[in-house]
Scaffold this motif. Structure first.
Motif, mmCIF file in Angstrom:
data_model
loop_
_atom_site.group_PDB
_atom_site.id
_atom_site.type_symbol
_atom_site.label_atom_id
_atom_site.label_comp_id
_atom_site.label_asym_id
_atom_site.label_seq_id
_atom_site.Cartn_x
_atom_site.Cartn_y
_atom_site.Cartn_z
ATOM 1 N N ASP A 9 0.825 -1.212 0.000
ATOM 2 C CA ASP A 9 0.000 0.000 0.000
ATOM 3 C C ASP A 9 0.858 1.259 0.000
ATOM 4 O O ASP A 9 0.577 2.215 0.688
ATOM 5 C CB ASP A 9 -0.973 0.011 1.183
ATOM 6 C CG ASP A 9 -2.000 1.137 1.065
ATOM 7 O OD1 ASP A 9 -2.500 1.358 -0.038
ATOM 8 O OD2 ASP A 9 -2.277 1.791 2.074
ATOM 9 N N GLN A 10 1.932 1.261 -0.774
ATOM 10 C CA GLN A 10 2.792 2.432 -0.819
ATOM 11 C C GLN A 10 2.495 3.326 -2.012
ATOM 12 O O GLN A 10 2.957 4.444 -2.070
ATOM 13 C CB GLN A 10 4.253 2.013 -0.832
ATOM 14 C CG GLN A 10 4.668 1.401 0.481
ATOM 15 C CD GLN A 10 6.140 1.071 0.522
ATOM 16 O OE1 GLN A 10 6.786 0.900 -0.491
ATOM 17 N NE2 GLN A 10 6.677 0.960 1.719
ATOM 18 N N GLN A 12 0.259 5.689 -4.333
ATOM 19 C CA GLN A 12 -0.871 6.606 -4.143
ATOM 20 C C GLN A 12 -1.623 6.783 -5.465
ATOM 21 O O GLN A 12 -1.954 7.882 -5.859
ATOM 22 C CB GLN A 12 -0.358 7.948 -3.618
ATOM 23 C CG GLN A 12 0.294 7.852 -2.264
ATOM 24 C CD GLN A 12 -0.664 7.365 -1.194
ATOM 25 O OE1 GLN A 12 -1.821 7.745 -1.162
ATOM 26 N NE2 GLN A 12 -0.194 6.505 -0.323
ATOM 27 N N THR A 18 -8.264 5.144 -1.575
ATOM 28 C CA THR A 18 -7.324 4.654 -0.567
ATOM 29 C C THR A 18 -7.045 5.668 0.537
ATOM 30 O O THR A 18 -6.088 5.501 1.291
ATOM 31 C CB THR A 18 -6.000 4.249 -1.239
ATOM 32 O OG1 THR A 18 -5.497 5.356 -1.981
ATOM 33 C CG2 THR A 18 -6.182 3.051 -2.133
ATOM 34 N N PRO A 22 -6.620 0.741 3.207
ATOM 35 C CA PRO A 22 -5.441 0.324 2.439
ATOM 36 C C PRO A 22 -5.835 -0.340 1.121
ATOM 37 O O PRO A 22 -6.871 -1.020 1.045
ATOM 38 C CB PRO A 22 -4.750 -0.683 3.362
ATOM 39 C CG PRO A 22 -5.305 -0.444 4.709
ATOM 40 C CD PRO A 22 -6.676 0.094 4.513
ATOM 41 N N ALA A 23 -5.023 -0.175 0.116
ATOM 42 C CA ALA A 23 -5.327 -0.728 -1.213
ATOM 43 C C ALA A 23 -5.596 -2.238 -1.191
ATOM 44 O O ALA A 23 -6.521 -2.693 -1.864
ATOM 45 C CB ALA A 23 -4.204 -0.390 -2.186
ATOM 46 N N LEU A 53 4.189 -6.506 4.974
ATOM 47 C CA LEU A 53 3.368 -5.329 5.232
ATOM 48 C C LEU A 53 4.258 -4.129 5.495
ATOM 49 O O LEU A 53 5.333 -4.250 6.057
ATOM 50 C CB LEU A 53 2.478 -5.553 6.459
ATOM 51 C CG LEU A 53 1.517 -6.727 6.383
ATOM 52 C CD1 LEU A 53 0.858 -6.941 7.729
ATOM 53 C CD2 LEU A 53 0.479 -6.486 5.313
ATOM 54 N N ARG A 55 3.278 0.247 5.005
ATOM 55 C CA ARG A 55 2.391 1.353 5.357
ATOM 56 C C ARG A 55 0.986 0.821 5.618
ATOM 57 O O ARG A 55 0.447 0.078 4.825
ATOM 58 C CB ARG A 55 2.378 2.352 4.195
ATOM 59 C CG ARG A 55 1.618 3.593 4.457
ATOM 60 C CD ARG A 55 1.781 4.561 3.276
ATOM 61 N NE ARG A 55 0.725 5.526 3.318
ATOM 62 C CZ ARG A 55 -0.389 5.443 2.605
ATOM 63 N NH1 ARG A 55 -0.559 4.446 1.778
ATOM 64 N NH2 ARG A 55 -1.316 6.349 2.716
ATOM 65 N N ARG A 56 0.420 1.178 6.756
ATOM 66 C CA ARG A 56 -0.925 0.762 7.158
ATOM 67 C C ARG A 56 -1.049 -0.757 7.271
ATOM 68 O O ARG A 56 -2.120 -1.331 7.111
ATOM 69 C CB ARG A 56 -1.964 1.326 6.191
ATOM 70 C CG ARG A 56 -1.947 2.845 6.167
ATOM 71 C CD ARG A 56 -2.798 3.429 5.108
ATOM 72 N NE ARG A 56 -4.190 3.320 5.475
ATOM 73 C CZ ARG A 56 -5.164 3.824 4.753
ATOM 74 N NH1 ARG A 56 -4.903 4.471 3.654
ATOM 75 N NH2 ARG A 56 -6.408 3.683 5.131
ATOM 76 N N GLY A 57 0.052 -1.389 7.564
ATOM 77 C CA GLY A 57 0.068 -2.839 7.691
ATOM 78 C C GLY A 57 -0.756 -3.352 8.852
ATOM 79 O O GLY A 57 -1.289 -4.457 8.797
ATOM 80 N N GLU A 59 -3.648 -2.358 9.782
ATOM 81 C CA GLU A 59 -5.042 -2.514 9.354
ATOM 82 C C GLU A 59 -5.246 -3.795 8.572
ATOM 83 O O GLU A 59 -6.247 -4.483 8.738
ATOM 84 C CB GLU A 59 -5.461 -1.307 8.496
ATOM 85 C CG GLU A 59 -5.493 0.001 9.243
ATOM 86 C CD GLU A 59 -5.821 1.153 8.324
ATOM 87 O OE1 GLU A 59 -6.835 1.087 7.620
ATOM 88 O OE2 GLU A 59 -5.039 2.124 8.310
ATOM 89 N N ILE A 60 -4.269 -4.115 7.733
ATOM 90 C CA ILE A 60 -4.351 -5.348 6.939
ATOM 91 C C ILE A 60 -4.220 -6.559 7.855
ATOM 92 O O ILE A 60 -4.984 -7.522 7.744
ATOM 93 C CB ILE A 60 -3.264 -5.342 5.848
ATOM 94 C CG1 ILE A 60 -3.482 -4.172 4.897
ATOM 95 C CG2 ILE A 60 -3.249 -6.663 5.087
ATOM 96 C CD1 ILE A 60 -2.314 -3.890 3.980
#
Length: 66
Positions: A9-10, A12, A18, A22-23, A53, A55-57, A59-60
């Motif tokens: 999810d790096q 943009q 997003t 996260p994507a 994971l 960025r925003r790992g 959440e995933i």
């Protein structure tokens, strides 16, 4: 067999989709896109999936668990 799945999810490239999610968790027919990838790997008899994971790992990881 083991697989490393990159869920970074790096990029943009999908705003405003997003901004809040996260994507890899973007829904396609009410399921996260990453769920489809995991399902295909499971059908191929892949037993161990490691997910990278960044960025925003968190959440995933919270969505998929262990």
């Amino acid at each position: 067999m083991q697989v490393i799945l990159l869920a970074m999810d790096q990029s943009q490239k999908l705003p405003p989709l997003t901004e809040h999610i996260p994507a890899p968790l973007l829904p396609i027919t009410n399921r996260p896109v990453m769920a489809y990838v995991v399902e295909v790997l499971a059908r191929a008899d892949i037993k161990q999936i490691m997910v990278a994971l960044a960025r925003r790992g968190s959440e995933i990881a919270a969505h998929f668990g262990n």
